[in-house]
Design a protein around this motif. Structure first.
Motif, mmCIF file in Angstrom:
data_model
loop_
_atom_site.group_PDB
_atom_site.id
_atom_site.type_symbol
_atom_site.label_atom_id
_atom_site.label_comp_id
_atom_site.label_asym_id
_atom_site.label_seq_id
_atom_site.Cartn_x
_atom_site.Cartn_y
_atom_site.Cartn_z
ATOM 1 N N GLU A 320 0.805 -1.216 0.000
ATOM 2 C CA GLU A 320 0.000 0.000 0.000
ATOM 3 C C GLU A 320 0.844 1.275 0.000
ATOM 4 O OE1 GLU A 320 -3.227 -0.078 -0.369
ATOM 5 O OE2 GLU A 320 -3.154 -2.265 -0.405
ATOM 6 N N HIS A 321 2.148 1.151 0.001
ATOM 7 C CA HIS A 321 3.016 2.319 0.116
ATOM 8 C C HIS A 321 3.579 2.739 -1.245
ATOM 9 C CE1 HIS A 321 2.677 2.124 4.366
ATOM 10 N NE2 HIS A 321 3.402 1.039 4.516
ATOM 11 N N CYS A 339 11.193 2.324 -0.654
ATOM 12 C CA CYS A 339 9.765 2.112 -0.448
ATOM 13 C C CYS A 339 9.337 2.481 0.962
ATOM 14 C CB CYS A 339 9.439 0.641 -0.713
ATOM 15 S SG CYS A 339 7.731 0.179 -0.395
ATOM 16 N N GLY A 340 8.096 3.017 1.080
ATOM 17 C CA GLY A 340 7.463 3.200 2.381
ATOM 18 C C GLY A 340 7.899 4.444 3.136
ATOM 19 N N HIS A 341 7.252 4.659 4.285
ATOM 20 C CA HIS A 341 7.506 5.859 5.082
ATOM 21 C C HIS A 341 8.916 5.887 5.665
ATOM 22 C CE1 HIS A 341 3.352 6.840 4.603
ATOM 23 N NE2 HIS A 341 2.927 5.794 5.282
ATOM 24 N N GLU A 342 9.502 4.715 5.893
ATOM 25 C CA GLU A 342 10.848 4.659 6.458
ATOM 26 C C GLU A 342 11.921 4.616 5.379
ATOM 27 O OE1 GLU A 342 11.635 5.035 9.537
ATOM 28 O OE2 GLU A 342 9.555 5.124 10.222
ATOM 29 N N ASN A 343 11.514 4.825 4.125
ATOM 30 C CA ASN A 343 12.459 4.810 3.009
ATOM 31 C C ASN A 343 13.351 3.568 3.053
ATOM 32 O OD1 ASN A 343 12.015 7.450 1.536
ATOM 33 N ND2 ASN A 343 12.284 8.165 3.633
ATOM 34 N N THR A 344 12.719 2.423 2.926
ATOM 35 C CA THR A 344 13.432 1.154 2.964
ATOM 36 C C THR A 344 14.100 0.886 1.625
ATOM 37 O OG1 THR A 344 11.823 0.288 4.544
ATOM 38 C CG2 THR A 344 13.217 -1.315 3.418
ATOM 39 N N LEU A 345 15.415 0.712 1.661
ATOM 40 C CA LEU A 345 16.187 0.429 0.448
ATOM 41 C C LEU A 345 16.218 -1.079 0.238
ATOM 42 C CD1 LEU A 345 18.100 1.287 -1.878
ATOM 43 C CD2 LEU A 345 19.987 1.173 -0.218
ATOM 44 N N MET A 346 15.800 -1.514 -0.963
ATOM 45 C CA MET A 346 15.747 -2.924 -1.290
ATOM 46 C C MET A 346 16.264 -3.156 -2.700
ATOM 47 S SD MET A 346 11.957 -3.822 0.249
ATOM 48 C CE MET A 346 11.223 -2.331 -0.431
ATOM 49 N N LEU A 361 16.610 3.714 5.454
ATOM 50 C CA LEU A 361 17.238 5.033 5.444
ATOM 51 C C LEU A 361 16.542 5.978 6.404
ATOM 52 C CD1 LEU A 361 17.772 5.350 1.594
ATOM 53 C CD2 LEU A 361 19.273 4.314 3.306
ATOM 54 N N GLY A 362 15.333 5.644 6.839
ATOM 55 C CA GLY A 362 14.627 6.432 7.841
ATOM 56 C C GLY A 362 13.805 7.547 7.236
ATOM 57 N N ARG A 363 12.899 8.087 8.051
ATOM 58 C CA ARG A 363 12.032 9.182 7.596
ATOM 59 C C ARG A 363 12.834 10.419 7.233
ATOM 60 N NH1 ARG A 363 6.404 8.675 9.213
ATOM 61 N NH2 ARG A 363 6.082 6.634 10.157
ATOM 62 N N ASP A 364 14.025 10.531 7.798
ATOM 63 C CA ASP A 364 14.878 11.674 7.490
ATOM 64 C C ASP A 364 15.394 11.611 6.054
ATOM 65 O OD1 ASP A 364 16.212 14.058 8.228
ATOM 66 O OD2 ASP A 364 18.077 12.964 8.473
ATOM 67 N N GLY A 365 15.241 10.443 5.431
ATOM 68 C CA GLY A 365 15.757 10.265 4.090
ATOM 69 C C GLY A 365 14.856 10.830 3.018
ATOM 70 N N GLN A 366 14.178 11.944 3.279
ATOM 71 C CA GLN A 366 13.355 12.602 2.279
ATOM 72 C C GLN A 366 13.642 14.095 2.299
ATOM 73 O OE1 GLN A 366 9.363 11.497 3.470
ATOM 74 N NE2 GLN A 366 9.257 9.968 1.855
ATOM 75 N N ILE A 367 13.819 14.677 1.131
ATOM 76 C CA ILE A 367 13.987 16.117 1.065
ATOM 77 C C ILE A 367 12.636 16.789 1.270
ATOM 78 C CG2 ILE A 367 16.017 16.054 -0.398
ATOM 79 C CD1 ILE A 367 14.244 16.552 -2.786
#
Length: 389
Positions: A320-321, A339-346, A361-367
């Motif tokens: 759903e993300h 992917c997703g709110h936590e910016n999961t790198l896969m 990468l965490g929520r901080d991983g978004q500009i």
């Protein structure tokens, strides 16, 4: 004769390369395809050590090391920070994302990476509207300052073209849209944000060349559109389901239609280079991920290479993300996804249809505005930056 000596002679006799010097062996390995060099690392401890030795890795092909990206946190100072994550998701960052070897600037933004070189936009302390472009090689810490044009402080799309197998010189492409150009309102057309002019800097000539676009060749480029530079041609995904191609003088060569409808500034619809071919990734009707390869370049014919539903790809946890396809592996049938709110790198292996977790990468991983332009980095250890300081 001792038993140990017989064993050593037997091993030596079974390895025809044992008598070759390291320099000769490296020269041989450097001439084979990259996939074969990966197997070479597993031959013996000696062969593995050759790849990691600083004196030899300049000649040996390198693979994807990781990704540069920016994060935003309003509760931190500075609010925007730059990061590097290894492709393995483990260990210390392969590259210091601060790029501390560069001259001191008020702020620095990485715009693009091409075959080991980074293109940065660097704002000066003396005047907040004054900047330099800097092209640098993090592996060798060499850098070159590129003077700006009259539009550089406002241009949103600037890309780098560099091919060390052809030349040590590079090209910087600046795409000047109608707003930056100052097109009068009554002369605007249906192609919103159309590119009015392409400026190209040649490190060999040391000057910018400017090329106006024709009215019948309208195109606009999303801010974070990926660029692919090969065969001395720059390729970018543009709005209205097209890929535009330009030569090193800034002239539009031809337009290639994309194989699926793109969704404006969606980063799921973009082009990538893998195994020496142009690939296109698209989210079809928001239910599946499709990967296409440009088999017939002259006719612009795409062939469907892979297709998988979002539920099969992510399962219940991520289905759903939102997600972004941020890169293709240069030599393998593998794509990288955030992917997703936590910016999961896969990573996703297309051959075996398996998804692998790398890191969060965490929520901080978004500009702050829009999607993060994750920039893949393949190191270049050779001294292939012309006119460096």
């Amino acid at each position: 004769m001792a038993g140990g000596s017989k064993k050593e002679k037997a091993v030596e006799g079974s390895d025809p390369t044992a008598k070759l010097t390291d320099d000769i062996l490296v020269e041989v390995i450097s001439r084979v395809p990259y996939k074969s060099t990966c197997c070479c690392k597993c031959v013996s401890t000696r062969w593995r050590d050759l790849f990691s030795h600083p004196d030899h890795r300049k000649k040996l092909p390198q693979s994807l090391a990781g990704f540069f990206y920016e994060g935003y946190n309003r509760n931190r100072s500075p609010k925007t920070a730059r990061y590097f994550t290894n492709v393995s998701g483990e260990g210390d960052p392969f590259v210091d994302p601060s790029l501390a070897f560069l001259p001191n600037y008020k702020s620095l933004e990485i715009l693009d990476c091409c075959n080991g070189l980074l293109l940065c936009r660097c704002w000066k302390e003396t005047d907040p509207k004054t900047l330099d472009y800097v092209v640098c090689n993090p592996a060798t810490e060499k850098w070159v300052v590129v003077p700006p044009t009259n539009w550089s402080s406002e241009v949103e799309v600037t890309r780098l073209g560099f091919d060390p197998s052809v030349s040590s010189h590079f090209h910087v492409f600046e795409f000047i849209d109608e707003d930056v150009w100052g097109t009068e309102e009554d002369k605007l057309n249906d192609c919103s944000g159309r590119i009015e002019m392409v400026s190209v800097y040649s490190s060999k000539a040391g000057v910018w060349m400017h090329h106006r676009t024709a009215d019948h060749n309208l195109f606009a480029i999303p801010r974070h559109s990926k660029s692919v530079f090969f065969n001395r041609i720059l390729h970018l995904a543009a709005f209205d389901d097209m890929v535009v191609t330009l030569d090193v003088k800034g002239s539009l060569l031809w337009i290639i239609g994309t194989p699926a409808s793109s969704c404006n500034d969606s980063s799921i619809n973009d082009i990538f280079l893998s195994n020496g071919q142009l690939h296109f990734a698209a989210s079809a009707d928001s239910v599946c991920l499709s990967v296409w390869v440009l088999e017939d370049y002259e006719r612009g014919k795409w062939t469907l290479k892979h297709n998988i539903s979002h539920s099969q790809l992510f399962g219940v946890m991520y289905s759903e993300h939102d997600y972004n396809v941020i890169s293709f592996h240069p030599e393998r049938n593998m794509i990288f996804i955030v992917c997703g709110h936590e910016n999961t790198l896969m990573s996703y292996e297309m051959d075996c249809r398996k998804l692998y977790f790398i890191s969060q990468l965490g929520r901080d991983g978004q500009i702050k505005c829009g999607k993060t332009p994750y920039i893949p980095y393949v190191p270049l250890f050779s001294e292939s930056l012309a006119d460096g300081p």
